[in-house]
Design a protein around this motif. Structure first.
Motif, PDB file in Angstrom:
ATOM      1  N   GLN A   1       0.841  -1.181   0.000  1.00 36.09           N
ATOM      2  CA  GLN A   1       0.000   0.000   0.000  1.00 36.09           C
ATOM      3  C   GLN A   1       0.886   1.244   0.000  1.00 36.09           C
ATOM      4  O   GLN A   1       1.951   1.251   0.602  1.00 36.09           O
ATOM      5  CB  GLN A   1      -0.908   0.004   1.223  1.00 36.09           C
ATOM      6  N   VAL A   2       0.424   2.259  -0.693  1.00 33.51           N
ATOM      7  CA  VAL A   2       1.182   3.506  -0.837  1.00 33.51           C
ATOM      8  C   VAL A   2       0.373   4.662  -0.259  1.00 33.51           C
ATOM      9  O   VAL A   2      -0.822   4.770  -0.506  1.00 33.51           O
ATOM     10  CB  VAL A   2       1.495   3.783  -2.322  1.00 33.51           C
ATOM     11  N   GLN A   3       1.031   5.496   0.527  1.00 33.92           N
ATOM     12  CA  GLN A   3       0.393   6.692   1.046  1.00 33.92           C
ATOM     13  C   GLN A   3       1.019   7.916   0.359  1.00 33.92           C
ATOM     14  O   GLN A   3       2.229   7.974   0.155  1.00 33.92           O
ATOM     15  CB  GLN A   3       0.582   6.817   2.562  1.00 33.92           C
ATOM     16  N   LEU A   4       0.179   8.882   0.034  1.00 34.33           N
ATOM     17  CA  LEU A   4       0.622  10.072  -0.682  1.00 34.33           C
ATOM     18  C   LEU A   4       0.175  11.319   0.064  1.00 34.33           C
ATOM     19  O   LEU A   4      -0.988  11.412   0.479  1.00 34.33           O
ATOM     20  CB  LEU A   4       0.048  10.090  -2.099  1.00 34.33           C
ATOM     21  N   VAL A   5       1.086  12.268   0.222  1.00 36.43           N
ATOM     22  CA  VAL A   5       0.763  13.519   0.906  1.00 36.43           C
ATOM     23  C   VAL A   5       1.239  14.688   0.048  1.00 36.43           C
ATOM     24  O   VAL A   5       2.433  14.812  -0.236  1.00 36.43           O
ATOM     25  CB  VAL A   5       1.424  13.595   2.289  1.00 36.43           C
ATOM     26  N   GLU A   6       0.289  15.527  -0.346  1.00 36.45           N
ATOM     27  CA  GLU A   6       0.609  16.691  -1.165  1.00 36.45           C
ATOM     28  C   GLU A   6       0.860  17.918  -0.287  1.00 36.45           C
ATOM     29  O   GLU A   6       0.346  18.014   0.834  1.00 36.45           O
ATOM     30  CB  GLU A   6      -0.534  17.025  -2.134  1.00 36.45           C
ATOM     31  N   SER A   7       1.594  18.868  -0.843  1.00 38.45           N
ATOM     32  CA  SER A   7       1.805  20.155  -0.174  1.00 38.45           C
ATOM     33  C   SER A   7       2.149  21.203  -1.219  1.00 38.45           C
ATOM     34  O   SER A   7       2.480  20.864  -2.364  1.00 38.45           O
ATOM     35  CB  SER A   7       2.936  20.059   0.857  1.00 38.45           C
ATOM     36  N   GLY A   8       2.053  22.473  -0.800  1.00 42.77           N
ATOM     37  CA  GLY A   8       2.505  23.562  -1.661  1.00 42.77           C
ATOM     38  C   GLY A   8       1.430  24.323  -2.394  1.00 42.77           C
ATOM     39  O   GLY A   8       1.730  25.261  -3.128  1.00 42.77           O
ATOM     40  N   GLY A   9       0.182  23.952  -2.218  1.00 41.48           N
ATOM     41  CA  GLY A   9      -0.877  24.699  -2.881  1.00 41.48           C
ATOM     42  C   GLY A   9      -1.037  26.089  -2.281  1.00 41.48           C
ATOM     43  O   GLY A   9      -0.417  26.430  -1.277  1.00 41.48           O
ATOM     44  N   GLY A  10      -1.861  26.902  -2.917  1.00 44.13           N
ATOM     45  CA  GLY A  10      -2.101  28.240  -2.399  1.00 44.13           C
ATOM     46  C   GLY A  10      -2.779  29.135  -3.407  1.00 44.13           C
ATOM     47  O   GLY A  10      -3.315  28.665  -4.411  1.00 44.13           O
ATOM     48  N   LEU A  11      -2.739  30.419  -3.114  1.00 44.82           N
ATOM     49  CA  LEU A  11      -3.358  31.439  -3.963  1.00 44.82           C
ATOM     50  C   LEU A  11      -2.269  32.185  -4.726  1.00 44.82           C
ATOM     51  O   LEU A  11      -1.271  32.613  -4.139  1.00 44.82           O
ATOM     52  CB  LEU A  11      -4.148  32.418  -3.096  1.00 44.82           C
ATOM     53  N   VAL A  12      -2.466  32.333  -6.010  1.00 41.68           N
ATOM     54  CA  VAL A  12      -1.481  33.029  -6.843  1.00 41.68           C
ATOM     55  C   VAL A  12      -2.224  33.829  -7.906  1.00 41.68           C
ATOM     56  O   VAL A  12      -3.332  33.446  -8.320  1.00 41.68           O
ATOM     57  CB  VAL A  12      -0.500  32.019  -7.481  1.00 41.68           C
ATOM     58  N   GLN A  13      -1.630  34.916  -8.341  1.00 35.09           N
ATOM     59  CA  GLN A  13      -2.241  35.720  -9.398  1.00 35.09           C
ATOM     60  C   GLN A  13      -1.994  35.087 -10.752  1.00 35.09           C
ATOM     61  O   GLN A  13      -1.014  34.362 -10.953  1.00 35.09           O
ATOM     62  CB  GLN A  13      -1.669  37.131  -9.370  1.00 35.09           C
ATOM     63  N   ALA A  14      -2.867  35.399 -11.669  1.00 35.17           N
ATOM     64  CA  ALA A  14      -2.698  34.914 -13.037  1.00 35.17           C
ATOM     65  C   ALA A  14      -1.337  35.340 -13.571  1.00 35.17           C
ATOM     66  O   ALA A  14      -0.903  36.479 -13.360  1.00 35.17           O
ATOM     67  CB  ALA A  14      -3.811  35.460 -13.926  1.00 35.17           C
ATOM     68  N   GLY A  15      -0.681  34.410 -14.249  1.00 34.66           N
ATOM     69  CA  GLY A  15       0.654  34.667 -14.756  1.00 34.66           C
ATOM     70  C   GLY A  15       1.752  34.255 -13.802  1.00 34.66           C
ATOM     71  O   GLY A  15       2.932  34.211 -14.183  1.00 34.66           O
ATOM     72  N   GLY A  16       1.382  33.951 -12.580  1.00 34.84           N
ATOM     73  CA  GLY A  16       2.352  33.566 -11.570  1.00 34.84           C
ATOM     74  C   GLY A  16       2.713  32.094 -11.627  1.00 34.84           C
ATOM     75  O   GLY A  16       2.268  31.355 -12.515  1.00 34.84           O
ATOM     76  N   SER A  17       3.532  31.688 -10.660  1.00 30.55           N
ATOM     77  CA  SER A  17       4.023  30.318 -10.605  1.00 30.55           C
ATOM     78  C   SER A  17       3.792  29.710  -9.231  1.00 30.55           C
ATOM     79  O   SER A  17       3.695  30.432  -8.226  1.00 30.55           O
ATOM     80  CB  SER A  17       5.523  30.285 -10.917  1.00 30.55           C
ATOM     81  N   LEU A  18       3.739  28.403  -9.211  1.00 29.28           N
ATOM     82  CA  LEU A  18       3.551  27.666  -7.975  1.00 29.28           C
ATOM     83  C   LEU A  18       4.137  26.274  -8.177  1.00 29.28           C
ATOM     84  O   LEU A  18       4.042  25.714  -9.280  1.00 29.28           O
ATOM     85  CB  LEU A  18       2.070  27.572  -7.643  1.00 29.28           C
ATOM     86  N   ARG A  19       4.732  25.728  -7.124  1.00 29.55           N
ATOM     87  CA  ARG A  19       5.205  24.351  -7.176  1.00 29.55           C
ATOM     88  C   ARG A  19       4.528  23.552  -6.085  1.00 29.55           C
ATOM     89  O   ARG A  19       4.539  23.944  -4.918  1.00 29.55           O
ATOM     90  CB  ARG A  19       6.720  24.270  -7.018  1.00 29.55           C
ATOM     91  N   ILE A  20       3.955  22.446  -6.465  1.00 28.50           N
ATOM     92  CA  ILE A  20       3.347  21.543  -5.508  1.00 28.50           C
ATOM     93  C   ILE A  20       4.147  20.251  -5.468  1.00 28.50           C
ATOM     94  O   ILE A  20       4.787  19.871  -6.457  1.00 28.50           O
ATOM     95  CB  ILE A  20       1.855  21.289  -5.794  1.00 28.50           C
ATOM     96  N   SER A  21       4.122  19.615  -4.305  1.00 31.05           N
ATOM     97  CA  SER A  21       4.926  18.425  -4.073  1.00 31.05           C
ATOM     98  C   SER A  21       4.065  17.297  -3.552  1.00 31.05           C
ATOM     99  O   SER A  21       2.998  17.526  -2.965  1.00 31.05           O
ATOM    100  CB  SER A  21       6.022  18.713  -3.047  1.00 31.05           C
ATOM    101  N   CYS A  22       4.565  16.090  -3.733  1.00 24.89           N
ATOM    102  CA  CYS A  22       3.867  14.901  -3.243  1.00 24.89           C
ATOM    103  C   CYS A  22       4.913  13.918  -2.753  1.00 24.89           C
ATOM    104  O   CYS A  22       5.794  13.510  -3.517  1.00 24.89           O
ATOM    105  CB  CYS A  22       3.034  14.290  -4.356  1.00 24.89           C
ATOM    106  N   VAL A  23       4.791  13.554  -1.492  1.00 27.38           N
ATOM    107  CA  VAL A  23       5.704  12.578  -0.910  1.00 27.38           C
ATOM    108  C   VAL A  23       4.986  11.251  -0.771  1.00 27.38           C
ATOM    109  O   VAL A  23       3.874  11.181  -0.238  1.00 27.38           O
ATOM    110  CB  VAL A  23       6.210  13.042   0.467  1.00 27.38           C
ATOM    111  N   ALA A  24       5.631  10.209  -1.255  1.00 23.89           N
ATOM    112  CA  ALA A  24       5.074   8.865  -1.185  1.00 23.89           C
ATOM    113  C   ALA A  24       5.759   8.076  -0.076  1.00 23.89           C
ATOM    114  O   ALA A  24       6.958   8.212   0.153  1.00 23.89           O
ATOM    115  CB  ALA A  24       5.252   8.148  -2.514  1.00 23.89           C
ATOM    116  N   SER A  25       4.985   7.234   0.590  1.00 28.41           N
ATOM    117  CA  SER A  25       5.536   6.348   1.616  1.00 28.41           C
ATOM    118  C   SER A  25       4.835   5.005   1.507  1.00 28.41           C
ATOM    119  O   SER A  25       3.817   4.863   0.828  1.00 28.41           O
ATOM    120  CB  SER A  25       5.363   6.950   3.009  1.00 28.41           C
ATOM    121  N   GLY A  26       5.390   4.020   2.173  1.00 30.70           N
ATOM    122  CA  GLY A  26       4.832   2.684   2.098  1.00 30.70           C
ATOM    123  C   GLY A  26       5.570   1.875   1.050  1.00 30.70           C
ATOM    124  O   GLY A  26       6.781   1.969   0.921  1.00 30.70           O
TER     125      GLY A  26
END
Length: 122
Positions: A1-26
């Motif tokens: 079994q694999v567990q996944l946890v995301e992070s890094g979301g948020g609010l950004v203006q159009a044209g901007g950038s964002l990086r989201i991450s996902c760590v897997a375990s198990g």
């Protein structure tokens, strides 16, 4: 079994950038493909990007040239770098893992994270 946890979301203006991450375990050694899907309010969950164990990459057409996906196998982490964001990118982004090599099909992904909200303001 694999567990996944995301992070890094948020609010950004159009044209901007964002990086989201996902760590897997198990049982991460069983994972062949990691992917990102997203679901906007009132819409079905849709495929965004995927990366196989051999770093083969897939994107949906609407994000090509704007998003990149990468994978750090040593950290069991997958990243989604989102540039030139648009209001229509607003959604909950879900990390997913599949035992199928190179899959982009929703039904092939058996492990899912809880999701992280990405909101792009106009």
């Amino acid at each position: 079994q694999v567990q996944l946890v995301e992070s890094g979301g948020g609010l950004v203006q159009a044209g901007g950038s964002l990086r989201i991450s996902c760590v897997a375990s198990g049982h991460t050694g069983d994972i062949y493909t990691m992917a990102w899907f997203r679901q906007a309010p009132g819409k079905e969950r849709e495929f965004v990007a995927a990366i196989s164990g051999t770093a083969r990459i897939y994107f949906t057409d609407s994000v090509k040239g704007r998003f990149t996906i990468s994978r750090d196998n040593a950290k069991n982490t997958v990243y989604l770098q989102m540039n030139s964001l648009k209001p229509e990118d607003t959604a909950v982004y879900y990390c997913a893992a599949s035992l199928v090599y190179g899959s982009t099909r929703y039904g092939d992904f058996g492990s899912w994270g809880q999701g992280t909200q990405v909101t792009v303001s106009s």
